[in-house]
Design a protein around this motif. Structure first.
Motif, PDB file in Angstrom:
ATOM      1  N   LEU A  63       4.598  -3.127  -6.897  1.00  0.00           N
ATOM      2  CA  LEU A  63       3.732  -1.975  -6.648  1.00  0.00           C
ATOM      3  C   LEU A  63       3.516  -1.675  -5.162  1.00  0.00           C
ATOM      4  O   LEU A  63       3.539  -0.503  -4.758  1.00  0.00           O
ATOM      5  CB  LEU A  63       2.389  -2.183  -7.354  1.00  0.00           C
ATOM      6  N   PRO A  64       3.305  -2.681  -4.310  1.00  0.00           N
ATOM      7  CA  PRO A  64       3.128  -2.364  -2.883  1.00  0.00           C
ATOM      8  C   PRO A  64       4.325  -1.685  -2.231  1.00  0.00           C
ATOM      9  O   PRO A  64       4.180  -1.077  -1.173  1.00  0.00           O
ATOM     10  CB  PRO A  64       2.881  -3.747  -2.254  1.00  0.00           C
ATOM     11  N   LEU A  65       5.506  -1.764  -2.864  1.00  0.00           N
ATOM     12  CA  LEU A  65       6.678  -1.103  -2.302  1.00  0.00           C
ATOM     13  C   LEU A  65       6.604   0.408  -2.464  1.00  0.00           C
ATOM     14  O   LEU A  65       7.155   1.156  -1.641  1.00  0.00           O
ATOM     15  CB  LEU A  65       7.954  -1.613  -2.975  1.00  0.00           C
ATOM     16  N   VAL A  66       5.951   0.876  -3.518  1.00  0.00           N
ATOM     17  CA  VAL A  66       5.928   2.305  -3.809  1.00  0.00           C
ATOM     18  C   VAL A  66       4.602   2.955  -3.437  1.00  0.00           C
ATOM     19  O   VAL A  66       4.531   4.182  -3.321  1.00  0.00           O
ATOM     20  CB  VAL A  66       6.244   2.556  -5.298  1.00  0.00           C
ATOM     21  N   LEU A  67       3.558   2.156  -3.264  1.00  0.00           N
ATOM     22  CA  LEU A  67       2.273   2.714  -2.861  1.00  0.00           C
ATOM     23  C   LEU A  67       2.256   2.955  -1.353  1.00  0.00           C
ATOM     24  O   LEU A  67       2.831   2.178  -0.595  1.00  0.00           O
ATOM     25  CB  LEU A  67       1.133   1.761  -3.229  1.00  0.00           C
ATOM     26  N   PRO A  68       1.583   4.012  -0.909  1.00  0.00           N
ATOM     27  CA  PRO A  68       1.407   4.180   0.542  1.00  0.00           C
ATOM     28  C   PRO A  68       0.646   2.990   1.115  1.00  0.00           C
ATOM     29  O   PRO A  68      -0.307   2.496   0.488  1.00  0.00           O
ATOM     30  CB  PRO A  68       0.572   5.470   0.643  1.00  0.00           C
ATOM     31  N   PRO A  69       1.036   2.474   2.270  1.00  0.00           N
ATOM     32  CA  PRO A  69       0.348   1.314   2.848  1.00  0.00           C
ATOM     33  C   PRO A  69      -1.154   1.522   3.018  1.00  0.00           C
ATOM     34  O   PRO A  69      -1.926   0.567   2.907  1.00  0.00           O
ATOM     35  CB  PRO A  69       1.048   1.141   4.202  1.00  0.00           C
ATOM     36  N   VAL A  70      -1.564   2.771   3.275  1.00  0.00           N
ATOM     37  CA  VAL A  70      -3.000   3.034   3.416  1.00  0.00           C
ATOM     38  C   VAL A  70      -3.717   2.780   2.091  1.00  0.00           C
ATOM     39  O   VAL A  70      -4.845   2.269   2.071  1.00  0.00           O
ATOM     40  CB  VAL A  70      -3.229   4.475   3.903  1.00  0.00           C
ATOM     41  N   VAL A  71      -3.071   3.119   0.990  1.00  0.00           N
ATOM     42  CA  VAL A  71      -3.661   2.859  -0.327  1.00  0.00           C
ATOM     43  C   VAL A  71      -3.782   1.359  -0.556  1.00  0.00           C
ATOM     44  O   VAL A  71      -4.804   0.868  -1.053  1.00  0.00           O
ATOM     45  CB  VAL A  71      -2.813   3.521  -1.433  1.00  0.00           C
ATOM     46  N   VAL A  72      -2.741   0.622  -0.202  1.00  0.00           N
ATOM     47  CA  VAL A  72      -2.788  -0.840  -0.327  1.00  0.00           C
ATOM     48  C   VAL A  72      -3.931  -1.399   0.508  1.00  0.00           C
ATOM     49  O   VAL A  72      -4.690  -2.267   0.056  1.00  0.00           O
ATOM     50  CB  VAL A  72      -1.443  -1.463   0.102  1.00  0.00           C
ATOM     51  N   GLY A  73      -4.065  -0.899   1.733  1.00  0.00           N
ATOM     52  CA  GLY A  73      -5.142  -1.371   2.591  1.00  0.00           C
ATOM     53  C   GLY A  73      -6.510  -1.050   2.036  1.00  0.00           C
ATOM     54  O   GLY A  73      -7.424  -1.885   2.113  1.00  0.00           O
ATOM     55  N   TYR A  74      -6.666   0.127   1.452  1.00  0.00           N
ATOM     56  CA  TYR A  74      -7.964   0.494   0.882  1.00  0.00           C
ATOM     57  C   TYR A  74      -8.308  -0.372  -0.323  1.00  0.00           C
ATOM     58  O   TYR A  74      -9.457  -0.802  -0.488  1.00  0.00           O
ATOM     59  CB  TYR A  74      -7.969   1.967   0.484  1.00  0.00           C
ATOM     60  N   LEU A  75      -7.306  -0.649  -1.159  1.00  0.00           N
ATOM     61  CA  LEU A  75      -7.542  -1.527  -2.313  1.00  0.00           C
ATOM     62  C   LEU A  75      -7.907  -2.937  -1.859  1.00  0.00           C
ATOM     63  O   LEU A  75      -8.780  -3.589  -2.462  1.00  0.00           O
ATOM     64  CB  LEU A  75      -6.297  -1.557  -3.202  1.00  0.00           C
ATOM     65  N   LEU A  76      -7.256  -3.415  -0.816  1.00  0.00           N
ATOM     66  CA  LEU A  76      -7.619  -4.727  -0.273  1.00  0.00           C
ATOM     67  C   LEU A  76      -9.031  -4.704   0.302  1.00  0.00           C
ATOM     68  O   LEU A  76      -9.773  -5.680   0.198  1.00  0.00           O
ATOM     69  CB  LEU A  76      -6.622  -5.142   0.810  1.00  0.00           C
ATOM     70  N   LEU A  77      -9.396  -3.579   0.903  1.00  0.00           N
ATOM     71  CA  LEU A  77     -10.748  -3.435   1.441  1.00  0.00           C
ATOM     72  C   LEU A  77     -11.783  -3.512   0.327  1.00  0.00           C
ATOM     73  O   LEU A  77     -12.839  -4.134   0.479  1.00  0.00           O
ATOM     74  CB  LEU A  77     -10.856  -2.107   2.187  1.00  0.00           C
ATOM     75  N   LEU A  78     -11.464  -2.890  -0.803  1.00  0.00           N
ATOM     76  CA  LEU A  78     -12.370  -2.970  -1.951  1.00  0.00           C
ATOM     77  C   LEU A  78     -12.432  -4.391  -2.511  1.00  0.00           C
ATOM     78  O   LEU A  78     -13.483  -4.826  -3.001  1.00  0.00           O
ATOM     79  CB  LEU A  78     -11.913  -2.005  -3.049  1.00  0.00           C
ATOM     80  N   LEU A  79     -11.303  -5.111  -2.426  1.00  0.00           N
ATOM     81  CA  LEU A  79     -11.238  -6.458  -3.002  1.00  0.00           C
ATOM     82  C   LEU A  79     -12.011  -7.471  -2.177  1.00  0.00           C
ATOM     83  O   LEU A  79     -12.767  -8.285  -2.728  1.00  0.00           O
ATOM     84  CB  LEU A  79      -9.778  -6.894  -3.129  1.00  0.00           C
TER      85      LEU A  79
END
Length: 231
Positions: free
Chosen positions: A54-70
């Motif tokens: 999934l991190p390959l297809v998601l925009p890195p900003v989205v990955v970062g935001y999800l990590l921020l929520l986590l």
């Protein structure tokens, strides 16, 4: 032109540390997940593969935001880390976490390709002779997939070296603390007259990535030559 400041050296050193630590932390889990996907029959394998990639297809900003929520302070996990005295957000640890998550799929995919090329008859013969799964894993699968392990680690290191979107979301852009090479380039590009500094750091990033890639190819070539000579 082509001069580096003290902050630039800090950014280069931090980027190398972040990419190296993220790669080392990902190796055991990446090897285990790749082996699970290739050699184990389990329900929901497609879902697991999708989550890994999934991190390959998601925009890195989205990955970062999800990590921020986590791991943010308002989350359950972030609150648990705070009670343990562990701070992640806006620290170098967050930069490592971002590089690890974004580069992890490259490691797994490379390992999986290598493991899928292993002759299944060899593993079947080992099972027939009574070799336990851990013996097969460490004496057959690991030695036969070391090239893909090295290739995956190289790709992940290079990806971690250039990570920007997820890093700026979860680690911020703090000079001397979380500012990596891509963040420093972004800062220079946004400032009038900072083009020469941005170009210099771009060349440094290219040089580091090329050194890692060429070093990996050299190791593979030496090992292959040694194997052919012994055979």
């Amino acid at each position: 032109m082509f001069e580096l400041s003290a902050n630039d050296y800090q950014a280069i050193w931090l980027s190398a540390q972040v990419a190296t630590l993220a790669t080392l932390l990902a190796l055991p889990a990446g090897f285990a997940i790749a082996a699970l996907l290739v050699f184990v029959r389990l329900p929901g394998k497609a879902l697991l593969e999708g989550l890994v990639n999934l991190p390959l297809v998601l925009p890195p900003v989205v990955v970062g935001y999800l990590l921020l929520l986590l791991v943010g302070q308002d989350s359950w996990f972030g609150g648990l880390l705070n009670t343990l005295g562990i701070r992640v957000i806006f620290t170098w640890k967050a930069a490592v976490l971002a590089a690890l998550v974004v580069g992890f799929p490259l490691l797994v995919r490379s390992l999986r390709i290598g493991m899928e090329s292993i002759d299944k008859d060899l593993l079947a013969a080992a099972r027939t002779l009574g070799a336990p799964w851990h013996d097969q894993l460490f004496t057959m699968i690991l030695p036969l997939s070391w090239r893909s392990l090295l290739a995956g680690a190289t790709l992940m290191f290079a990806r971690g070296l250039g990570e920007f979107g997820a890093t700026i979301m979860i680690a911020g852009n703090i000079a001397g603390s979380t500012r990596t090479i891509p963040l420093a380039i972004y800062d220079y590009a946004a400032v009038p007259g900072g083009d020469s500094q941005a170009l210099t750091l771009c060349l440094v990033a290219i040089g580091l990535s090329l050194c890692v890639l060429l070093g990996s190819e050299r190791l593979v070539g030496r090992r292959r030559a040694g194997t052919e000579k012994s055979s």
